[in-house]
Design a protein around this motif. Structure first.
Motif, mmCIF file in Angstrom:
data_model
loop_
_atom_site.group_PDB
_atom_site.id
_atom_site.type_symbol
_atom_site.label_atom_id
_atom_site.label_comp_id
_atom_site.label_asym_id
_atom_site.label_seq_id
_atom_site.Cartn_x
_atom_site.Cartn_y
_atom_site.Cartn_z
ATOM 1 N N GLY A 122 0.804 -1.217 0.000
ATOM 2 C CA GLY A 122 0.000 0.000 0.000
ATOM 3 C C GLY A 122 0.835 1.263 0.000
ATOM 4 N N ASP A 123 2.137 1.128 0.312
ATOM 5 C CA ASP A 123 3.030 2.284 0.239
ATOM 6 C C ASP A 123 3.334 2.614 -1.220
ATOM 7 O OD1 ASP A 123 3.262 2.648 2.968
ATOM 8 O OD2 ASP A 123 5.052 1.417 3.163
ATOM 9 N N TYR A 124 3.898 3.814 -1.424
ATOM 10 C CA TYR A 124 4.329 4.234 -2.762
ATOM 11 C C TYR A 124 5.823 4.541 -2.731
ATOM 12 C CZ TYR A 124 -0.470 4.478 -4.433
ATOM 13 O OH TYR A 124 -1.751 4.151 -4.818
ATOM 14 N N VAL A 125 6.514 4.161 -3.788
ATOM 15 C CA VAL A 125 7.966 4.317 -3.834
ATOM 16 C C VAL A 125 8.408 4.884 -5.175
ATOM 17 C CG1 VAL A 125 8.386 2.394 -2.235
ATOM 18 C CG2 VAL A 125 8.294 1.955 -4.702
ATOM 19 N N ASP A 126 9.648 5.398 -5.191
ATOM 20 C CA ASP A 126 10.344 5.713 -6.428
ATOM 21 C C ASP A 126 11.408 4.639 -6.636
ATOM 22 O OD1 ASP A 126 8.835 8.024 -6.584
ATOM 23 O OD2 ASP A 126 10.367 9.272 -5.647
ATOM 24 N N VAL A 127 11.741 4.368 -7.877
ATOM 25 C CA VAL A 127 12.747 3.356 -8.194
ATOM 26 C C VAL A 127 13.970 4.049 -8.787
ATOM 27 C CG1 VAL A 127 13.273 1.260 -9.483
ATOM 28 C CG2 VAL A 127 10.946 1.649 -8.625
ATOM 29 N N ILE A 128 15.123 3.804 -8.169
ATOM 30 C CA ILE A 128 16.391 4.399 -8.610
ATOM 31 C C ILE A 128 17.326 3.285 -9.061
ATOM 32 C CG2 ILE A 128 18.354 5.844 -7.935
ATOM 33 C CD1 ILE A 128 16.530 6.927 -5.660
ATOM 34 N N VAL A 129 17.940 3.451 -10.206
ATOM 35 C CA VAL A 129 18.883 2.450 -10.701
ATOM 36 C C VAL A 129 20.269 3.062 -10.809
ATOM 37 C CG1 VAL A 129 18.451 2.964 -13.140
ATOM 38 C CG2 VAL A 129 19.330 0.714 -12.481
ATOM 39 N N THR A 130 21.286 2.274 -10.485
ATOM 40 C CA THR A 130 22.676 2.666 -10.703
ATOM 41 C C THR A 130 23.251 1.770 -11.789
ATOM 42 O OG1 THR A 130 22.998 3.430 -8.432
ATOM 43 C CG2 THR A 130 24.978 2.846 -9.693
ATOM 44 N N LEU A 131 23.743 2.379 -12.849
ATOM 45 C CA LEU A 131 24.307 1.652 -13.983
ATOM 46 C C LEU A 131 25.812 1.881 -14.032
ATOM 47 C CD1 LEU A 131 21.633 2.679 -16.632
ATOM 48 C CD2 LEU A 131 21.782 0.483 -15.447
ATOM 49 N N GLU A 132 26.569 0.834 -14.246
ATOM 50 C CA GLU A 132 28.029 0.918 -14.329
ATOM 51 C C GLU A 132 28.459 1.550 -15.658
ATOM 52 O OE1 GLU A 132 30.220 0.306 -12.042
ATOM 53 O OE2 GLU A 132 28.741 -0.400 -10.566
ATOM 54 N N LYS A 133 29.675 2.027 -15.673
ATOM 55 C CA LYS A 133 30.239 2.594 -16.899
ATOM 56 C C LYS A 133 30.231 1.542 -18.003
ATOM 57 C CE LYS A 133 34.564 4.418 -18.771
ATOM 58 N NZ LYS A 133 35.971 4.780 -18.477
ATOM 59 N N GLU A 134 29.929 2.009 -19.201
ATOM 60 C CA GLU A 134 29.889 1.077 -20.334
ATOM 61 C C GLU A 134 30.482 1.758 -21.562
ATOM 62 O OE1 GLU A 134 26.652 -1.595 -22.918
ATOM 63 O OE2 GLU A 134 25.969 -0.250 -21.316
ATOM 64 N N GLU A 135 31.286 1.020 -22.303
ATOM 65 C CA GLU A 135 31.872 1.528 -23.547
ATOM 66 C C GLU A 135 31.339 0.718 -24.719
ATOM 67 O OE1 GLU A 135 36.092 1.554 -23.346
ATOM 68 O OE2 GLU A 135 36.186 2.922 -21.627
ATOM 69 N N VAL B 280 31.601 5.039 -27.973
ATOM 70 C CA VAL B 280 30.667 5.750 -27.095
ATOM 71 C C VAL B 280 30.875 5.277 -25.664
ATOM 72 C CG1 VAL B 280 28.252 6.294 -26.594
ATOM 73 C CG2 VAL B 280 28.988 5.926 -28.967
ATOM 74 N N VAL B 281 31.090 6.250 -24.761
ATOM 75 C CA VAL B 281 31.299 5.925 -23.356
ATOM 76 C C VAL B 281 30.104 6.413 -22.545
ATOM 77 C CG1 VAL B 281 32.755 6.249 -21.325
ATOM 78 C CG2 VAL B 281 33.791 6.099 -23.615
ATOM 79 N N TYR B 282 29.455 5.482 -21.853
ATOM 80 C CA TYR B 282 28.361 5.820 -20.944
ATOM 81 C C TYR B 282 28.912 5.801 -19.519
ATOM 82 C CZ TYR B 282 25.368 4.738 -24.962
ATOM 83 O OH TYR B 282 24.785 4.715 -26.209
ATOM 84 N N PRO B 283 28.966 6.950 -18.843
ATOM 85 C CA PRO B 283 29.540 6.980 -17.493
ATOM 86 C C PRO B 283 28.631 6.282 -16.488
ATOM 87 C CG PRO B 283 28.533 9.082 -17.996
ATOM 88 C CD PRO B 283 28.462 8.273 -19.259
ATOM 89 N N LYS B 284 29.221 5.903 -15.367
ATOM 90 C CA LYS B 284 28.429 5.337 -14.283
ATOM 91 C C LYS B 284 27.437 6.402 -13.807
ATOM 92 C CE LYS B 284 28.789 3.016 -9.818
ATOM 93 N NZ LYS B 284 29.718 2.424 -8.806
ATOM 94 N N ILE B 285 26.182 5.996 -13.605
ATOM 95 C CA ILE B 285 25.144 6.975 -13.289
ATOM 96 C C ILE B 285 24.094 6.368 -12.364
ATOM 97 C CG2 ILE B 285 23.768 6.352 -15.304
ATOM 98 C CD1 ILE B 285 22.940 9.294 -15.535
ATOM 99 N N SER B 286 23.525 7.195 -11.499
ATOM 100 C CA SER B 286 22.357 6.822 -10.702
ATOM 101 C C SER B 286 21.195 7.692 -11.172
ATOM 102 C CB SER B 286 22.602 7.035 -9.213
ATOM 103 O OG SER B 286 23.554 6.115 -8.723
ATOM 104 N N LYS B 287 20.056 7.051 -11.474
ATOM 105 C CA LYS B 287 18.934 7.762 -12.101
ATOM 106 C C LYS B 287 17.605 7.219 -11.574
ATOM 107 C CE LYS B 287 17.073 10.321 -15.538
ATOM 108 N NZ LYS B 287 15.655 10.235 -15.157
ATOM 109 N N THR B 288 16.705 8.144 -11.241
ATOM 110 C CA THR B 288 15.345 7.751 -10.879
ATOM 111 C C THR B 288 14.586 7.436 -12.158
ATOM 112 O OG1 THR B 288 15.357 9.187 -8.923
ATOM 113 C CG2 THR B 288 13.215 8.465 -9.740
#
Length: 250
Positions: free
Chosen positions: A137-150, A158-166
């Motif tokens: 019954g609670d409500y949440v946000d979901v946050i993901v952390t993705l590692e660096k990827e080339e 193309v380099v994708y930096p490590k990032i945390s994103k809602t």
């Protein structure tokens, strides 16, 4: 003079008769209206009843109302709902309706999924599950952390930096582990291994992908806060304020 006095007395008598007639007419009209108003006894919530909570005698009260204001499906027999659970929250003063009541044996997960949503489970630990404070019954946000990827392409890298994103906001918690209902005041002793969320089909794809390639965290939202905030995510230098050092090699 005597004629004048008689005239005054005559007028007084006429006014008295008119006043009596007016009072009689008013009382008769009120009495007739009262007699033609049919009162019906219904049950209403004596206090707000949380979603999926069991109804007790203390949760309800009986009131008499004009039959014109009785809602379709209003229950008039305690035996029909005391000891049962409500499908969704019932506010104080609301009539108890048949459609809001659900048998205990029907209170499974599929019965609790809102229309248009899907139930998707993700693996959690004490940190990602908000230290075991979550409840159905609670409500949440979901946050993901993705590692660096080339990613190397024919003409570039193309380099994708490590990032945390809602990635998802204001998402309903349907269950913790195997439980879709936890009574008020009861505390879970064990951390659930999974949390089940109600998401639409597009969100389900995002959630599944993020759980496969990244690390997920859940952020518990305060009651009544359904606002969504646009974010760009955070990378290392935004957190530490440090910039990377270029090292050239031959």
């Amino acid at each position: 003079m005597e004629w004048v006095n008689k005239k005054i007395v005559f007028i007084a008598i006429i006014l008295s008769l008119l006043t009596s007639l007016f009072i009689y007419s008013y009382v008769n009209r009120v009495t007739r209206t009262t007699k033609t108003t049919d009162l019906v006894r219904v049950f209403v919530a004596a206090k707000t009843i949380p979603a999926r909570a069991m109804i007790t005698a203390a949760d309800i009260k009986e009131i008499d109302i004009d039959k014109r204001y009785v809602l379709t499906g209003a229950l008039q027999n305690k035996a029909e709902f005391v000891g049962m659970r409500v499908r969704e929250r019932v506010l104080e003063g609301e009539q108890i309706l048949k459609e809001r009541i659900v048998d205990q044996d029907k209170l499974d997960l599929s019965y609790s999924i809102p229309e248009g949503k899907r139930a998707v489970s993700i693996n959690v630990n004490e940190a990602s599950e908000v230290a075991n404070f979550l409840r159905p019954g609670d409500y949440v946000d979901v946050i993901v952390t993705l590692e660096k990827e080339e990613v190397t392409e024919p003409d570039r890298k193309v380099v994708y930096p490590k990032i945390s994103k809602t990635i998802l906001q204001n998402i309903l918690v349907l269950g913790l582990g195997q439980e879709s209902f936890i009574p008020d005041g009861e505390t879970r002793k064990e951390i659930p291994k999974t949390v089940t969320l109600a998401v639409d089909i597009d969100q389900a794809e995002e959630l599944v992908y993020a759980s496969e390639v990244g690390v997920l965290r859940l952020a518990l939202r305060p009651v009544g806060d359904s606002r969504e905030v646009k974010t760009e995510g955070v990378i290392r230098n935004q957190v530490s304020g440090e910039k990377g050092i270029n090292i050239f090699t031959r």
